[in-house]
Design an enzyme around this catalytic site. Structure first.
Site, short mmCIF file in Angstrom:
data_model
loop_
_atom_site.label_atom_id
_atom_site.label_comp_id
_atom_site.label_asym_id
_atom_site.label_seq_id
_atom_site.Cartn_x
_atom_site.Cartn_y
_atom_site.Cartn_z
N CYS A 34 0.82 -1.22 0.00
CA CYS A 34 0.00 0.00 0.00
C CYS A 34 0.86 1.27 0.00
O CYS A 34 0.35 2.35 -0.29
CB CYS A 34 -0.94 0.02 1.20
SG CYS A 34 -0.09 0.09 2.78
N CYS A 103 -2.48 -3.40 8.53
CA CYS A 103 -2.06 -2.07 8.99
C CYS A 103 -1.52 -2.13 10.41
O CYS A 103 -0.61 -1.37 10.77
CB CYS A 103 -3.23 -1.09 8.94
SG CYS A 103 -4.16 -1.09 7.39
FE1 FES Z 1 -1.55 0.30 4.30
FE2 FES Z 1 -3.36 0.70 6.09
S1 FES Z 1 -3.67 0.41 3.96
S2 FES Z 1 -1.25 0.58 6.40
#
Ligand code: FES
Length: 128
Positions: A34, A103
């Site tokens: 991400c 996360c």
């Molecule tokens: Fe990457 Fe939350 S989407 S840390």
């Protein structure tokens, strides 16, 4: 996606945002998928985390996790802080949606790296 009240509260009012001047330890962790990045600073006094701050470039869950883990770390011994897991952080936040569980790893990993950085800088203090 449903978030708990605790996640929303920490996201809207994050604790311990920023950095420490001359921190005793700094840890950073990122998620290559991400692209989110979390950095944690710690101040250590007599083997205890006296202060803890964070800077996070990331999603709302990552902000809430950063806020929560800095609150959890403060006042703990290094050993206690090292034992904090991503599940502990998620649990304190009332849980996270399954697709956001990754996360929570950022917080536990960044804190662990900050403690390891402290240990690497001050090995003599660990012989107690
Ligand atoms: Fe990457 Fe939350 S989407 S840390």
């Amino acid at each position: 996606m449903l978030y708990s009240e605790q996640v929303m509260e920490h996201f809207m009012n994050p604790r311990n945002v920023g950095e420490l001047e001359n921190p005793d330890g700094v840890g950073q962790e990122g998620n290559p998928t991400c692209g989110d990045v979390m950095q944690i600073h710690i101040r250590v006094v007599d083997g205890t985390i006296a202060d803890c701050r964070f800077k996070t470039f990331g999603c709302g869950s990552a902000i809430a996790i950063s806020s929560q883990i800095t609150e959890m770390a403060k006042g703990k011994t290094l050993e206690e802080a090292l034992a904090i897991t991503k599940e502990d952080v998620a649990s304190q936040l009332g849980g996270l949606p399954p697709q956001k569980m990754h996360c929570s790893n950022l917080g536990a990993a960044a804190l662990r790296k900050a403690i390891e950085d402290y240990m690497a800088r001050r090995p003599a203090e660990l012989v107690q």
